[in-house]
Design an enzyme around this catalytic site. Structure first.
Site, PDB file in Angstrom:
ATOM      1  N   ASP A   1      -6.228 115.482 153.883  1.00  0.00           N
ATOM      2  CA  ASP A   1      -7.062 114.433 153.295  1.00  0.00           C
ATOM      3  C   ASP A   1      -8.118 113.978 154.287  1.00  0.00           C
ATOM      4  OD1 ASP A   1      -5.049 113.381 154.930  1.00  0.00           O
ATOM      5  OD2 ASP A   1      -4.972 111.477 153.861  1.00  0.00           O
TER       6      ASP A   1
ATOM      7  N   ARG B   1      -6.954 109.398 160.904  1.00  0.00           N
ATOM      8  CA  ARG B   1      -5.991 108.289 160.899  1.00  0.00           C
ATOM      9  C   ARG B   1      -4.563 108.832 160.843  1.00  0.00           C
ATOM     10  NH1 ARG B   1      -7.842 106.397 155.063  1.00  0.00           N
ATOM     11  NH2 ARG B   1      -6.497 107.685 153.780  1.00  0.00           N
ATOM     12  N   ASP B   2      -3.622 107.943 160.649  1.00  0.00           N
ATOM     13  CA  ASP B   2      -2.217 108.354 160.678  1.00  0.00           C
ATOM     14  C   ASP B   2      -1.783 108.961 159.341  1.00  0.00           C
ATOM     15  OD1 ASP B   2      -2.543 106.012 159.319  1.00  0.00           O
ATOM     16  OD2 ASP B   2      -0.953 104.905 160.354  1.00  0.00           O
ATOM     17  N   GLU B   3      -2.539 109.958 158.874  1.00  0.00           N
ATOM     18  CA  GLU B   3      -2.169 110.722 157.670  1.00  0.00           C
ATOM     19  C   GLU B   3      -2.337 112.207 157.964  1.00  0.00           C
ATOM     20  OE1 GLU B   3      -2.371 109.492 153.658  1.00  0.00           O
ATOM     21  OE2 GLU B   3      -3.564 107.740 154.174  1.00  0.00           O
TER      22      GLU B   3
ATOM     23  N   ASP C   1      -6.245 115.801 146.535  1.00  0.00           N
ATOM     24  CA  ASP C   1      -7.501 116.086 147.227  1.00  0.00           C
ATOM     25  C   ASP C   1      -7.778 117.595 147.200  1.00  0.00           C
ATOM     26  OD1 ASP C   1      -6.078 113.751 148.071  1.00  0.00           O
ATOM     27  OD2 ASP C   1      -7.582 113.411 149.596  1.00  0.00           O
TER      28      ASP C   1
ATOM     29  N   TRP D   1      -2.395 115.183 140.976  1.00  0.00           N
ATOM     30  CA  TRP D   1      -1.891 115.567 142.306  1.00  0.00           C
ATOM     31  C   TRP D   1      -0.956 116.779 142.121  1.00  0.00           C
ATOM     32  CZ3 TRP D   1      -4.735 111.454 141.947  1.00  0.00           C
ATOM     33  CH2 TRP D   1      -5.361 110.935 143.068  1.00  0.00           C
TER      34      TRP D   1
ATOM     35  N   GLU E   1     -14.386 108.699 152.219  1.00  0.00           N
ATOM     36  CA  GLU E   1     -13.274 108.517 151.283  1.00  0.00           C
ATOM     37  C   GLU E   1     -13.679 107.581 150.144  1.00  0.00           C
ATOM     38  OE1 GLU E   1      -9.948 106.526 153.107  1.00  0.00           O
ATOM     39  OE2 GLU E   1      -8.560 107.200 151.557  1.00  0.00           O
TER      40      GLU E   1
ATOM     41  N   HIS F   1     -13.379 112.590 154.385  1.00  0.00           N
ATOM     42  CA  HIS F   1     -12.468 112.887 153.281  1.00  0.00           C
ATOM     43  C   HIS F   1     -13.253 113.786 152.329  1.00  0.00           C
ATOM     44  CE1 HIS F   1      -8.842 110.405 153.303  1.00  0.00           C
ATOM     45  NE2 HIS F   1      -8.676 110.630 152.011  1.00  0.00           N
TER      46      HIS F   1
HETATM   47  C1  BGC Z   1      -4.993 109.757 150.993  1.00  0.00           C
HETATM   48  C2  BGC Z   1      -5.652 110.324 149.784  1.00  0.00           C
HETATM   49  C3  BGC Z   1      -4.558 110.637 148.830  1.00  0.00           C
HETATM   50  C4  BGC Z   1      -3.966 109.308 148.450  1.00  0.00           C
HETATM   51  C5  BGC Z   1      -2.984 109.303 147.356  1.00  0.00           C
HETATM   52  C6  BGC Z   1      -4.365 108.479 150.606  1.00  0.00           C
HETATM   53  O1  BGC Z   1      -3.811 107.761 151.626  1.00  0.00           O
HETATM   54  O2  BGC Z   1      -5.833 109.658 152.074  1.00  0.00           O
HETATM   55  O3  BGC Z   1      -6.722 111.068 149.909  1.00  0.00           O
HETATM   56  O4  BGC Z   1      -4.833 111.480 147.797  1.00  0.00           O
HETATM   57  O5  BGC Z   1      -3.480 108.626 149.560  1.00  0.00           O
HETATM   58  O6  BGC Z   1      -3.477 108.587 146.408  1.00  0.00           O
END
Ligand code: BGC
Length: 711
Positions: free
Chosen positions: A332, A336-338, A345, A397, A598, A619
């Protein structure tokens, strides 16, 4: 694979300090060939006699925890008489902060490596050196490493008390040959300027938001410190801003040795445009640091160009968004912390991705992980690999399981992807029907729905399109893709055809009216709307009443321009594409974006941030608009019966709002390109095609063979 080797590690968990496994050995004679076959739980950085082995960054890559890829390197030329192999390990995607599930599934195992070094000598003899209890283990100069938090390196560090490696009891049946593209260093970017912020901090600007690491060059004394922090944007006052990294510390600390030195981080990456220099020995200059862009080794295949500088910058941002987020998995965001393989996405961007770059192998690998991490009930987790624990699929998703294989098939024309994914596609439909409260609609479940739609109620991330409508529409759409895939594979699809009809009937019965822009878009694009022209008019009216501005989020945006141009509103589609005021694609460009944001309002027109915690500036999802430019504005379309551009339709839709527009894709059959421009009151079309093509201009069809044409 790796039958003779054992998984080995440092005897105890060293936390985020990186351990190193090592072995010294002598070559017994003249070497004919030497190969290293290796894999790890965690990421490895391997050297032989101090030189890096291979160029796969963060090997063995990011996969489902159910499998680990194995790499083989030819190291013949690297061998000397006396040799030392050293393998530094980080927790990486295995048990780093990024992977909560790793800590749950492997509570007793720390990061570990398995390797075999096979040497054949010129005299015909051979030797196998394998990881086992004879290897040494020590702490490495990488004093700290975590994808979210960064890297600390001490150039003076020597572990004076090496110990023996510990054999770890882990299965080998998880080992699989390398499947994906490797991650490699791709570009070096020079620092653009060094400046002082109003707060007095020293910041380097690379003039491009990017993903990767950097190389530092310094003349220093032993013990001098280099400390760097990273940011994508400056705040409205021009100060360094990191709040959108959330809990990711994203730092770099380096302890120098004496003299001139350079260093590239080994086991961490950052998403950044700006680097704050917290400390640096001696004079800092533009030559003190270079950015290194790192991504999967995907080959660029697409190109877009227009007469509008702003649009061209948008195109650039779309390519950069892909480079920044195709790091072994489609992430995504990179900062950051993801940094997760969010399924929504990935499906939103898949078509654009497959035109911009050759991503067949990349998606084949990721879809294999999707299959592996799919629940027994068919559930497709929100992130693949499943690093989080969620066991539910949301519409748009989970549909990555049907949309991505179908798109990869269409773009590259290889049935294998459908063969491999077909059961997973069907299982996903089964999951929906088992969870839904209603037999032929998808109702009563949780969804991210039209995520980040601007019609979200205050305080919510979710646009106000109705969950049950969107979910049912995606149920219908995924069913249609299962039917198409099944037909390609020669399977019986009667059951799915019947299901499709029933879902369609049920949706049409229940939803007579569409409320939001996204609902209209989805109703049109998925063939739900019975009265297409009234629905399209209603959508167009809503957009115009909103000042010719969109309100759509993740699910509506990718299809918005398609829904308009397929129903007689191409000019309005262009108006949205070229809209410069908020919210629009070009709004972010005008705000100086160098990647896709994003949020439409990542930075508002007062220069304030949308939010502190959910505000990535890299994003790729909204970059999916490129597929409209390739496929509609320039008109390059695949033909379902002849996928992979074996036959092509080129039906450009020009406008007076641009002087020229062009797109090209290097397909499996060769280059296809379509350009139109205004020429003395007329429109000229320049078309090059590698295959039998139907060119449609102003409704008139021309059937042409491979070649270049001007109309
Ligand atoms: C992500 C998105 C992802 C979403 C889920 C976010 O934190 O960065 O791109 O699809 O969460 O809705």
């Amino acid at each position: 694979m790796l039958n003779n080797a054992k998984w080995i590690s440092y005897p105890v968990d060293t936390g985020f300090e990186c351990p190193m496994l090592f072995k010294s050995f002598k070559a017994k004679g003249a070497v004919k060939r030497a190969t290293l076959t290796i894999s790890a739980h965690g990421c490895y950085y391997a050297t032989l006699n101090g030189a890096r082995i291979g160029d796969f960054i963060f090997a063995p890559g990011c996969t489902s925890l159910k499998r680990v890829q194995v790499q083989t390197y030819d190291i013949t030329k690297m061998l000397s008489e006396d040799n030392e192999i050293e393998i530094t390990l980080s927790k990486g995607w295995f048990k780093g902060r990024i992977c909560w599930r790793g800590t749950q599934e492997f509570p007793n195992n720390n990061e570990c490596v398995i390797a075999e070094l096979a040497i054949s000598y010129k005299d015909g003899s051979s030797e196998l050196i394998v990881t086992d209890e004879s290897w040494g283990a020590k702490k490495s100069p990488v004093r700290f490493s975590d994808f979210y938090d960064g890297e600390h390196f001490d150039a003076n560090f020597v572990d004076e008390s090496p110990v023996m490696a510990k054999v770890q009891d882990l299965p080998k049946d998880v080992l699989v040959p390398q499947q994906g593209e490797i991650i490699k260093e791709q570009e070096i970017i020079s620092a653009f300027k060094i400046f002082k912020t109003p707060k007095g901090e020293t910041v380097i600007d690379f003039a491009q938001n990017l993903t990767g690491y950097f190389e530092i060059f310094a003349n220093a004394k032993k013990g001098d410190k280099i400390s760097l922090s990273f940011a994508e944007v400056l705040d409205s006052e021009g100060n360094f801003y990191t709040e959108n990294y959330r809990s990711a510390k994203a730092e770099f600390e380096y302890t120098c040795r004496d003299g001139y030195q350079s260093y590239k981080p080994r086991l961490a990456f950052w998403g950044y445009r700006y680097i704050r220099v917290n400390s640096f020995p001696g004079e800092l200059s533009l030559d003190s640091i270079k950015a290194i862009v790192v991504h999967s080794n995907i080959k660029k295949t697409g190109a877009l160009d227009s007469s509008s500088p702003l649009l061209n910058q948008l195109f650039k941002n779309i390519f950069w968004g892909q480079k920044g987020n195709f790091l072994d998995i489609p992430t995504d965001c990179p900062q950051r912390d993801e940094r997760m393989g969010w399924t929504g996405d990935a499906q939103v961007f898949c078509r654009t991705a497959s035109y911009n770059y050759d991503v067949e192998k990349f998606f084949e690998k990721w879809l294999t992980d999707l299959r592996l991490d799919q629940g027994k009930d068919g559930c497709v987790p929100s992130v693949i690999p499943q690093f989080w624990g969620d066991g539910w699929s949301g519409c748009g998703w989970g549909d990555a399981s049907t949309i991505c294989p179908w798109q990869i098939y269409l773009t590259y024309g290889n049935k294998d992807i459908l063969k491999k994914q077909f059961n997973s596609m069907c299982a996903y439909l089964k999951y929906i029907s088992s969870k839904s409260k209603n037999r032929y609609l998808w109702t009563g479940c949780d969804h991210y729905a039209d995520w980040l739609g601007l019609d979200a109620p205050a305080g919510s991330y979710k646009g106000s399109s109705r969950d049950d409508f969107l979910a049912s529409a995606f149920y219908l759409y995924s069913t249609s893709l299962v039917i198409k895939a099944g037909k390609v594979l020669g399977r019986s699809v009667a059951k799915y055809e019947a299901l499709y009809e029933k879902i369609l009937k049920a949706i049409r019965k229940k939803y007579k009216k569409y409320k939001t822009q996204t609902e209209h878009v989805i109703a049109l694009h998925f063939g739900i709307a019975e009265d297409k022209s009234a629905t399209a008019k209603a959508l167009a009216d809503m957009i115009v009443a909103n000042g010719t501005r969109l309100q759509t989020g993740f699910l509506g945006t990718p299809y918005l321009l398609h829904a308009l141009s397929s129903n007689g509103y191409s000019e309005l589609a262009y108006d949205l594409l070229l809209q410069e005021a908020f919210p629009s694609w070009l709004y972010s460009v005008k705000q100086g974006a160098t990647t896709i944001w994003e949020h439409w309002d990542g930075v508002n027109d007062k220069g304030e941030f949308w939010s502190k915690d959910m505000n990535s500036f890299n994003h790729y999802a909204y970059g999916a608009v490129a597929d409209w430019v390739y496929g509609v504005a320039c008109g390059i379309q695949t033909v379902e019966e002849f996928p992979g551009f074996e036959r092509i339709v080129i039906a450009p839709v020009p406008t007076d709002k641009l002087d020229h527009l062009s797109a090209s894709i290097m397909t499996r059959h060769g280059l296809v390109s379509s350009k139109w421009y205004h020429d003395n009151g007329k429109i000229r079309y320049e078309i090059t095609t590698p295959s039998k093509t139907t060119v449609i201009i102003d409704g008139k069809e021309y059937n042409v063979e491979k070649g270049s044409y001007i109309f």
